[in-house]
Design an enzyme around this catalytic site. Structure first.
Site, short mmCIF file in Angstrom:
data_model
loop_
_atom_site.label_atom_id
_atom_site.label_comp_id
_atom_site.label_asym_id
_atom_site.label_seq_id
_atom_site.Cartn_x
_atom_site.Cartn_y
_atom_site.Cartn_z
N ASP A 125 -3.19 -23.26 16.66
CA ASP A 125 -2.46 -24.53 16.56
C ASP A 125 -3.15 -25.36 15.48
OD1 ASP A 125 -4.70 -25.59 17.76
OD2 ASP A 125 -3.67 -26.46 19.48
N THR A 183 -9.70 -25.81 22.46
CA THR A 183 -10.65 -25.29 23.46
C THR A 183 -10.56 -23.77 23.63
OG1 THR A 183 -8.98 -25.58 25.16
CG2 THR A 183 -10.53 -27.41 24.83
N HIS A 215 -13.75 0.32 36.08
CA HIS A 215 -13.16 -0.68 35.17
C HIS A 215 -11.71 -0.33 34.84
CE1 HIS A 215 -17.04 -2.42 35.08
NE2 HIS A 215 -17.60 -1.44 34.40
N HIS A 233 -15.50 -4.24 30.19
CA HIS A 233 -15.02 -4.19 31.58
C HIS A 233 -13.53 -4.51 31.73
CE1 HIS A 233 -19.20 -4.74 33.70
NE2 HIS A 233 -19.21 -3.80 32.76
N CYS A 244 -7.24 -22.49 19.41
CA CYS A 244 -6.78 -23.87 19.59
C CYS A 244 -8.02 -24.74 19.72
CB CYS A 244 -5.81 -23.99 20.77
SG CYS A 244 -6.50 -23.68 22.40
#
Ligand code: RB5
Length: 152
Positions: free
Chosen positions: A8, A67, A134, A98, A65
Site C-alpha cells: 500500500d 505494519t 510439519h 515449519h 504495508c
C-alpha cells in the site's frame, strides 16, 4: 522462482528497496503495484499478490504495508495462501521450515530497510521441512479451508 511484489502507500518506499534488492540477488519479480505512493487500501494489494501466487503465475509473494498486519490478513483470505507477517529473522526461517509460508508480509513502519532485506533473503532461501509433523499440520490448515475438520 518468480516473486509477486505489492504494497500500500505506507509500504511503497520499502517495496522499491526490496525490488532493487531482489534485482541484486538476480531473483525475478513482478511488481503488481501501486505505481505511486498515493494513499491506497491494503486489501486490494494483498489480494492481488495472493491471487498471483494462488494462480501459479508467481511462486511466492512479498507484500508490504505499515505494519504488515492488514496486508497479511487480506492475503490470507485467499485459499492456499499462508502469509506470515514477519518482523524478525527467526520467524522468517521458522515460517518456512515449519509452516511452508508462500507469502511474506513486512511492516515498513516496523522494520528498517536492512532488517527487511535480511528477512527477505532468509525467507526466500529457507526450505520447508516437508513430510512428518510439519507437512501434516500444513495439510490440516488446508483442511480447515475446505471445511473438513475431521482431525478434531
Ligand atoms: C495505513 O495507514 C496502515 O493502516 C496500513 O499500512 C497497515 O499498517 C494496516 O495494517
Amino acid at each position: 522462482m518468480l516473486i509477486a511484489l505489492a504494497s500500500d502507500h505506507a509500504g511503497f518506499d520499502l517495496k522499491s528497496e526490496i525490488g532493487r534488492y531482489l534485482g541484486e540477488l538476480n531473483l525475478p519479480f513482478k511488481d503488481l503495484g501501486p505505481a505511486t505512493s498515493e494513499r491506497t487500501d491494503y486489501p486490494k494489494w494483498g489480494y492481488l499478490a495472493a491471487q498471483a501466487v494462488r494462480s501459479g503465475e508467481c511462486d511466492r509473494g512479498i507484500v508490504i504495508c505499515g505494519t504488515g498486519v492488514g496486508i497479511s490478513l487480506s492475503a490470507n483470505k485467499v485459499k492456499g495462501i499462508r502469509c506470515v507477517a514477519c518482523t524478525d529473522c527467526f520467524t522468517a526461517i521458522l515460517s518456512r521450515q515449519h509452516n511452508n509460508t508462500n507469502m511474506l508480509a513486512l511492516g515498513a513502519r516496523v522494520v528498517g530497510v536492512g532488517l527487511a532485506k535480511l528477512i527477505v533473503k532468509l525467507w526466500l532461501e529457507t526450505e520447508f521441512e516437508s513430510g512428518g509433523r510439519h507437512g501434516r499440520r500444513v495439510d490440516m490448515i488446508a483442511k480447515i479451508e475446505e471445511g473438513n475438520i475431521d482431525f478434531l
